[in-house]
Design a protein around this motif. Sequence first.
Motif, PDB file in Angstrom:
ATOM      1  N   ASP A 199      68.947  -5.745  33.209  1.00 52.36           N
ATOM      2  CA  ASP A 199      68.711  -4.403  32.683  1.00 52.36           C
ATOM      3  C   ASP A 199      67.237  -4.034  32.672  1.00 52.36           C
ATOM      4  OD1 ASP A 199      67.813  -4.899  29.472  1.00 52.36           O
ATOM      5  OD2 ASP A 199      68.936  -6.499  30.429  1.00 52.36           O
ATOM      6  N   GLY A 200      66.358  -5.026  32.461  1.00 56.04           N
ATOM      7  CA  GLY A 200      64.917  -4.765  32.506  1.00 56.04           C
ATOM      8  C   GLY A 200      64.370  -4.064  31.284  1.00 56.04           C
ATOM      9  N   SER A 201      65.157  -3.930  30.222  1.00 57.09           N
ATOM     10  CA  SER A 201      64.675  -3.221  29.030  1.00 57.09           C
ATOM     11  C   SER A 201      65.028  -3.980  27.758  1.00 57.09           C
ATOM     12  CB  SER A 201      65.255  -1.804  28.981  1.00 57.09           C
ATOM     13  OG  SER A 201      66.678  -1.837  29.036  1.00 57.09           O
ATOM     14  N   TRP A 202      66.312  -4.130  27.467  1.00 49.83           N
ATOM     15  CA  TRP A 202      66.718  -4.843  26.265  1.00 49.83           C
ATOM     16  C   TRP A 202      66.425  -6.329  26.357  1.00 49.83           C
ATOM     17  CZ3 TRP A 202      67.867  -2.186  22.014  1.00 49.83           C
ATOM     18  CH2 TRP A 202      68.270  -0.869  22.153  1.00 49.83           C
ATOM     19  N   THR A 203      66.465  -6.874  27.560  1.00 43.31           N
ATOM     20  CA  THR A 203      66.078  -8.270  27.771  1.00 43.31           C
ATOM     21  C   THR A 203      64.698  -8.272  28.430  1.00 43.31           C
ATOM     22  OG1 THR A 203      67.242  -8.352  29.910  1.00 43.31           O
ATOM     23  CG2 THR A 203      68.489  -9.000  27.949  1.00 43.31           C
ATOM     24  N   MET A 204      64.439  -9.211  29.331  1.00 42.70           N
ATOM     25  CA  MET A 204      63.143  -9.250  30.016  1.00 42.70           C
ATOM     26  C   MET A 204      63.066  -8.201  31.114  1.00 42.70           C
ATOM     27  SD  MET A 204      62.282 -13.285  30.520  1.00 42.70           S
ATOM     28  CE  MET A 204      60.791 -12.900  31.455  1.00 42.70           C
ATOM     29  N   SER A 205      61.864  -7.987  31.609  1.00 39.51           N
ATOM     30  CA  SER A 205      61.666  -7.104  32.760  1.00 39.51           C
ATOM     31  C   SER A 205      62.322  -7.705  33.993  1.00 39.51           C
ATOM     32  CB  SER A 205      60.177  -6.913  33.019  1.00 39.51           C
ATOM     33  OG  SER A 205      59.596  -8.138  33.447  1.00 39.51           O
ATOM     34  N   GLN A 206      62.581  -6.849  34.998  1.00 42.62           N
ATOM     35  CA  GLN A 206      63.100  -7.376  36.255  1.00 42.62           C
ATOM     36  C   GLN A 206      62.137  -8.363  36.885  1.00 42.62           C
ATOM     37  OE1 GLN A 206      63.290  -3.969  35.738  1.00 42.62           O
ATOM     38  NE2 GLN A 206      65.446  -3.417  35.982  1.00 42.62           N
ATOM     39  N   ALA A 207      60.829  -8.109  36.742  1.00 42.91           N
ATOM     40  CA  ALA A 207      59.843  -9.042  37.296  1.00 42.91           C
ATOM     41  C   ALA A 207      59.953 -10.406  36.620  1.00 42.91           C
ATOM     42  CB  ALA A 207      58.436  -8.476  37.128  1.00 42.91           C
ATOM     43  N   GLY A 208      60.128 -10.398  35.302  1.00 44.57           N
ATOM     44  CA  GLY A 208      60.265 -11.651  34.575  1.00 44.57           C
ATOM     45  C   GLY A 208      61.515 -12.406  34.957  1.00 44.57           C
ATOM     46  N   MET A 209      62.633 -11.687  35.082  1.00 40.76           N
ATOM     47  CA  MET A 209      63.883 -12.325  35.477  1.00 40.76           C
ATOM     48  C   MET A 209      63.802 -12.810  36.922  1.00 40.76           C
ATOM     49  SD  MET A 209      65.900 -12.556  32.947  1.00 40.76           S
ATOM     50  CE  MET A 209      66.252 -11.816  31.334  1.00 40.76           C
ATOM     51  N   GLY A 210      63.134 -12.035  37.766  1.00 38.19           N
ATOM     52  CA  GLY A 210      62.963 -12.459  39.150  1.00 38.19           C
ATOM     53  C   GLY A 210      62.157 -13.738  39.254  1.00 38.19           C
ATOM     54  N   GLU A 211      61.136 -13.864  38.417  1.00 38.49           N
ATOM     55  CA  GLU A 211      60.323 -15.079  38.403  1.00 38.49           C
ATOM     56  C   GLU A 211      61.164 -16.301  38.017  1.00 38.49           C
ATOM     57  OE1 GLU A 211      56.778 -16.859  35.592  1.00 38.49           O
ATOM     58  OE2 GLU A 211      56.665 -14.737  36.162  1.00 38.49           O
ATOM     59  N   ILE A 212      62.035 -16.120  37.029  1.00 40.69           N
ATOM     60  CA  ILE A 212      62.906 -17.224  36.613  1.00 40.69           C
ATOM     61  C   ILE A 212      63.891 -17.570  37.727  1.00 40.69           C
ATOM     62  CG2 ILE A 212      64.768 -17.830  35.014  1.00 40.69           C
ATOM     63  CD1 ILE A 212      63.205 -16.275  32.868  1.00 40.69           C
ATOM     64  N   ALA A 213      64.468 -16.546  38.361  1.00 37.43           N
ATOM     65  CA  ALA A 213      65.412 -16.795  39.455  1.00 37.43           C
ATOM     66  C   ALA A 213      64.739 -17.539  40.597  1.00 37.43           C
ATOM     67  CB  ALA A 213      66.010 -15.479  39.953  1.00 37.43           C
ATOM     68  N   GLN A 214      63.492 -17.151  40.906  1.00 42.42           N
ATOM     69  CA  GLN A 214      62.747 -17.835  41.965  1.00 42.42           C
ATOM     70  C   GLN A 214      62.502 -19.281  41.593  1.00 42.42           C
ATOM     71  OE1 GLN A 214      61.904 -16.848  44.953  1.00 42.42           O
ATOM     72  NE2 GLN A 214      61.358 -14.690  45.004  1.00 42.42           N
ATOM     73  N   ARG A 215      62.115 -19.516  40.364  1.00 42.63           N
ATOM     74  CA  ARG A 215      61.790 -20.881  39.929  1.00 42.63           C
ATOM     75  C   ARG A 215      63.026 -21.779  39.935  1.00 42.63           C
ATOM     76  NH1 ARG A 215      58.134 -23.593  36.397  1.00 42.63           N
ATOM     77  NH2 ARG A 215      58.875 -25.751  36.336  1.00 42.63           N
ATOM     78  N   LEU A 216      64.152 -21.267  39.415  1.00 45.69           N
ATOM     79  CA  LEU A 216      65.369 -22.069  39.374  1.00 45.69           C
ATOM     80  C   LEU A 216      65.978 -22.243  40.767  1.00 45.69           C
ATOM     81  CD1 LEU A 216      66.950 -20.632  36.110  1.00 45.69           C
ATOM     82  CD2 LEU A 216      66.040 -22.932  36.441  1.00 45.69           C
ATOM     83  N   HIS A 217      65.761 -21.250  41.638  1.00 45.01           N
ATOM     84  CA  HIS A 217      66.176 -21.336  43.045  1.00 45.01           C
ATOM     85  C   HIS A 217      67.654 -21.729  43.165  1.00 45.01           C
ATOM     86  CE1 HIS A 217      64.652 -20.973  47.105  1.00 45.01           C
ATOM     87  NE2 HIS A 217      65.315 -22.057  47.461  1.00 45.01           N
ATOM     88  N   SER A 218      68.489 -21.071  42.380  1.00 42.86           N
ATOM     89  CA  SER A 218      69.922 -21.363  42.409  1.00 42.86           C
ATOM     90  C   SER A 218      70.540 -20.868  43.711  1.00 42.86           C
ATOM     91  CB  SER A 218      70.610 -20.685  41.218  1.00 42.86           C
ATOM     92  OG  SER A 218      70.041 -21.118  40.003  1.00 42.86           O
ATOM     93  N   SER A 219      71.568 -21.549  44.152  1.00 36.17           N
ATOM     94  CA  SER A 219      72.238 -21.144  45.384  1.00 36.17           C
ATOM     95  C   SER A 219      72.917 -19.789  45.229  1.00 36.17           C
ATOM     96  CB  SER A 219      73.287 -22.187  45.780  1.00 36.17           C
ATOM     97  OG  SER A 219      72.689 -23.417  46.084  1.00 36.17           O
ATOM     98  N   LEU A 220      73.430 -19.529  44.021  1.00 39.04           N
ATOM     99  CA  LEU A 220      74.173 -18.300  43.777  1.00 39.04           C
ATOM    100  C   LEU A 220      73.640 -17.642  42.515  1.00 39.04           C
ATOM    101  CD1 LEU A 220      76.658 -17.187  45.386  1.00 39.04           C
ATOM    102  CD2 LEU A 220      78.058 -17.955  43.479  1.00 39.04           C
TER     103      LEU A 220
END
Length: 270
Positions: A199-220
């Motif tokens: 959502d980028g508002s009630w939780t973290m920003s899209q940039a913040g979530m994108g950083e976590i997704a990049q770091r975890l590097h999950s297949s799905l």
Amino acid sequence: MRRLTLTLLIALGGTAHAQAQEAPVSTCLAIAERLPGVRYASLDAPEGPVRLAQNGRDEVTITYVHHATYMIESADGVRIATDYSGYHGGGEPPDVVTMNKAHSTHYTDFPDPGISTVLRGWNPEGGPAKHAVTVGDVLIRNVPTDINRYGTFEADGNSIFIVEASGLCIGHLGHLHHKLTEEDYAAIGRLDVLMVPVDGSWTMSQAGMGEIAQRLHSSLVLPMHRFRTPIGRFLAQIPDFAVERREEASITLSARSLPRQPTVVLLSGV
């Protein structure tokens, strides 16, 4: 240079459960990245409680229900509803529900009495919640995080829940509000599937979530908690991930069928 090889067996303490005959053993935990030459632990438990399903199948089905609720069904038919607020899509109640405290859309004080295992992401008695329980062929554990949004702070009010089944490591970030520490990443371990609020508002920003997704590097990567936010804003943060849009609300996968390239899958309803 001498090669360093570590075998680490980690027995997790935590919430007791009637079906757990011994301490649950995670197969997804990482060890601290700062150790030289080591990334993941090898957890070889010959008679560990997390096992191949009794029916010989190794597939897990994940269905998007609504908001931040996914239904995860193991090969043995154990059903887990994430961030359960009282609605699971109809039919028989799930076997396990996880909940988080940030908003009433992520928990209920009155779960269906037919649910055998209710895991709150916060500890009503104070301090962090600690869960590590086995139900059938599934291990569910948590990593506490803080609620810290719009002037409201509550230590350990949220949990990242990790579901381990059929060799898959499935993580649900819940209502995450802040960046993760190195200790958080180590406690989470490997995630093959990541459920992320976008959502980028009630939780973290899209940039913040994108950083976590990049770091975890999950297949799905399975987005959730989207509201009317254009999904492209989140996808722009992880340009190296493939994107797949599906007409179905469910996906069935196994450790063998995971995509080679990290892929964002948009299930129907998201």
